[in-house]
Design an enzyme around this catalytic site. Sequence first.
Site, PDB file in Angstrom:
ATOM      1  N   TRP A 216       0.645 -12.785 -32.874  1.00 25.81           N
ATOM      2  CA  TRP A 216       1.095 -12.520 -31.497  1.00 25.81           C
ATOM      3  C   TRP A 216       0.510 -13.612 -30.618  1.00 25.81           C
ATOM      4  O   TRP A 216      -0.651 -13.991 -30.791  1.00 25.81           O
ATOM      5  CB  TRP A 216       0.618 -11.137 -31.055  1.00 25.81           C
ATOM      6  CG  TRP A 216       1.123 -10.048 -31.952  1.00 25.81           C
ATOM      7  CD1 TRP A 216       0.457  -9.459 -32.971  1.00 25.81           C
ATOM      8  CD2 TRP A 216       2.437  -9.449 -31.920  1.00 25.81           C
ATOM      9  NE1 TRP A 216       1.262  -8.524 -33.587  1.00 25.81           N
ATOM     10  CE2 TRP A 216       2.473  -8.493 -32.964  1.00 25.81           C
ATOM     11  CE3 TRP A 216       3.559  -9.621 -31.135  1.00 25.81           C
ATOM     12  CZ2 TRP A 216       3.591  -7.713 -33.239  1.00 25.81           C
ATOM     13  CZ3 TRP A 216       4.679  -8.843 -31.394  1.00 25.81           C
ATOM     14  CH2 TRP A 216       4.696  -7.905 -32.430  1.00 25.81           C
TER      15      TRP A 216
ATOM     16  N   HIS B  24       9.425  -3.010 -24.614  1.00 22.43           N
ATOM     17  CA  HIS B  24       9.130  -4.455 -24.575  1.00 22.43           C
ATOM     18  C   HIS B  24      10.344  -5.256 -24.094  1.00 22.43           C
ATOM     19  O   HIS B  24      10.758  -6.229 -24.732  1.00 22.43           O
ATOM     20  CB  HIS B  24       8.684  -4.939 -25.965  1.00 22.43           C
ATOM     21  CG  HIS B  24       7.291  -4.502 -26.314  1.00 22.43           C
ATOM     22  ND1 HIS B  24       6.177  -4.948 -25.635  1.00 22.43           N
ATOM     23  CD2 HIS B  24       6.822  -3.640 -27.259  1.00 22.43           C
ATOM     24  CE1 HIS B  24       5.082  -4.392 -26.150  1.00 22.43           C
ATOM     25  NE2 HIS B  24       5.452  -3.585 -27.123  1.00 22.43           N
TER      26      HIS B  24
ATOM     27  N   ASP C  65      10.787 -10.009 -26.110  1.00 23.14           N
ATOM     28  CA  ASP C  65       9.686  -9.156 -25.660  1.00 23.14           C
ATOM     29  C   ASP C  65       9.643  -9.220 -24.135  1.00 23.14           C
ATOM     30  O   ASP C  65      10.546  -9.794 -23.503  1.00 23.14           O
ATOM     31  CB  ASP C  65       8.353  -9.609 -26.286  1.00 23.14           C
ATOM     32  CG  ASP C  65       7.419  -8.425 -26.532  1.00 23.14           C
ATOM     33  OD1 ASP C  65       7.073  -7.740 -25.555  1.00 23.14           O
ATOM     34  OD2 ASP C  65       7.060  -8.167 -27.690  1.00 23.14           O
TER      35      ASP C  65
ATOM     36  N   GLU D  48       5.510   0.845 -29.376  1.00 28.25           N
ATOM     37  CA  GLU D  48       4.869   0.942 -28.056  1.00 28.25           C
ATOM     38  C   GLU D  48       5.863   1.184 -26.908  1.00 28.25           C
ATOM     39  O   GLU D  48       5.685   0.651 -25.823  1.00 28.25           O
ATOM     40  CB  GLU D  48       4.076  -0.343 -27.767  1.00 28.25           C
ATOM     41  CG  GLU D  48       2.980  -0.589 -28.776  1.00 28.25           C
ATOM     42  CD  GLU D  48       2.258  -1.916 -28.561  1.00 28.25           C
ATOM     43  OE1 GLU D  48       1.046  -1.947 -28.752  1.00 28.25           O
ATOM     44  OE2 GLU D  48       2.926  -2.928 -28.218  1.00 28.25           O
TER      45      GLU D  48
HETATM   46  C1  ACM Z   1       2.600  -4.296 -32.477  1.00 22.84           C
HETATM   47  O1  ACM Z   1       1.564  -4.933 -32.703  1.00 22.84           O
HETATM   48  N1  ACM Z   1       2.848  -3.806 -31.267  1.00 22.84           N
HETATM   49  C2  ACM Z   1       3.590  -4.066 -33.510  1.00 22.84           C
END
Ligand code: ACM
Length: 620
Positions: A489, A280, A205, A347
């Site tokens: 996350w 990312h 990321d 994203e």
């Molecule tokens: C995500 O939460 N961007 C997959």
Amino acid sequence: MKAIKYLYRVLCLFGAMAIFAACGKTVAVDNYAIIPQPVEMTMSSETFVFSSSTTCYVENVGQNDPSVKYILRQIRGWHFNPSIVGKLEGDCLHFLLNPDYDKVLGDEGYRLTVDKDGVLFQANTEKGLFYAFQTFTQMLPEDITDERYKSVTLTGCSIVDYPRFEWRGSHFDVSRHFFSVSEMKKHLDLMASYKLNKFHWHLTDDHGWRIESSNYTLLNDIGSWRVDRDNQPWGEADPAGEDEPRTNGGYYSKEQIAEIVAYAAERYIDVIPEIEIPGHCCAVLEAYPELACAGDDTTYTVQFGPYWPPRAILCGGNDSVMTFLKDVMDEIIPLFPYEYIHIGGDEAWKENWKRCPRCQARIKKLGLADEEALQSWMIREIENYVKRQQKNIIGWDEILDGGVSKDATVMSWQGVKGGIVAARHGNKVIMTPTDFCYFNFYQANPDYQPPAMPNSLVTLHKVYQFDPIPNGLNDYQKRFILGGQCNLWTEYINTNEMAEYMLLPRLCAMAEDLWSPTAAKNWESFRARVARHEQRLRILDYKVGTSSFQPWMTTAKRDDGKLTVTLNWEVEGSHIYWRTDDGSYQLYTQPFALPAGTTFHTVTFYQGRLRECQYDFVAR
Ligand code: ACM
Ligand code: ZN
């Protein structure tokens, strides 16, 4: 003389062991708290005494089979040391791999029977036996690993169990913060005990590249490291100094990856690596800036705080990018035996693509409609490439934009919309909508929680309401929903302790959502069971979030102008005490009346221990 001394020592040792054994506690368990709740569980009036004289008999499985070795290791961890016997006898743990396939159980199910002669574990596969054993583990006292029990008397029961969904996942982001090999193993142990079977490992990321590359060494030398801001709140970090050393980060060597994949396999967990394409990618672009779009003069750096909008994107018009991605896949694929590679796709901000002459030239040359179609083209290219090596791809639901191949599996995270569209198209789907599945979201009132994703809330109760099958699909389309998963996350999570705090006890609820039939799910029963699991998990040295002990308030207007205040909480068996500023604590037994605007305070006790600090409420 020496021999006599030796004999004396041995006798002393045996004497001490005998005294110890005689002193060991005995315990009877007559009420099981199994998570996930089995499909069927019937109690009987028989009992079985599990003790150090209990033996093991394994039938149709080799004694050196990894599942048998795992099971024996666990039993020894409870301070019992069963001998393996060559034929069935009384007082026995009997592990039986079915000679004929039992259709009710499928590949993951099992039958577990406790009666006066012992425990019978039955399954079609070693995996089924493994899950039967996980259930058995939960039938033992919460402190079985700590306490040297002399014997455990188990109430007879008969269980038939198999999962509702084949995909029971747990995602872990190791890019925003890096976690060690042993921390990953501890997470896999947790997954296994709740019968979760897919470990989605978010390895790349904007905040770090976490997997060794032999071909692109700068991914590690540069892309895996950033300045250390772990002692500052996420989002309030000081800027990086010029030439400031990069001391925060790390990556897994190929040997470590192999070690973790093998550890997972021993627990019947498949590992899915995620390599983010095309966005990312700050970590990639700091290491290899030439992979950015033409004319993009941004100086990319491995991020150490919020990065929004995530502008970094690999150039979609540059052949070197495709070569890079294919080379990376060539390195990744041999490390991960499972069929899937996750290619991200979420994203990706495509502003650079709109301006880039190379991207625009590719769009024109291929006759693509727009930038979404360019992403779709890139992903199909990689998909076709990995398919030649017998792999399939998974992507976040944005891979639907611009079109997706029939064989791609879609992970629906922006609600359930993407999952519904994909299932209707005949694509396989994994459901992980933020509202139920994002464990980086607050689990309780943010005023009393460590910092987490702003403006977010996913309580234990909310997780328990998750059903991976959305409304709006017919029976045929429902078959494309493989299951679901929770996502962690780690922007706000910089220690493993904090990761566990966010995962637990919510992961227990997710496990039940994904395994148990809807008819077997019951919130009242779950919250009583989870309280016992919280104890078990703490004894196993997991940090468990305490917010489910935190009461919440609802109010209703009364005729006399006051408010009726009702308190509720998630963990059955908690005792909540409350007081106003000028009163003393009293046990909450029923709703009470207060003038609007009155401040009151609560504390929570569970099994005689203070479990939550004082919370302050204002009745309104
Ligand atoms: C995500 O939460 N961007 C997959
Ligand atoms: Zn470009």
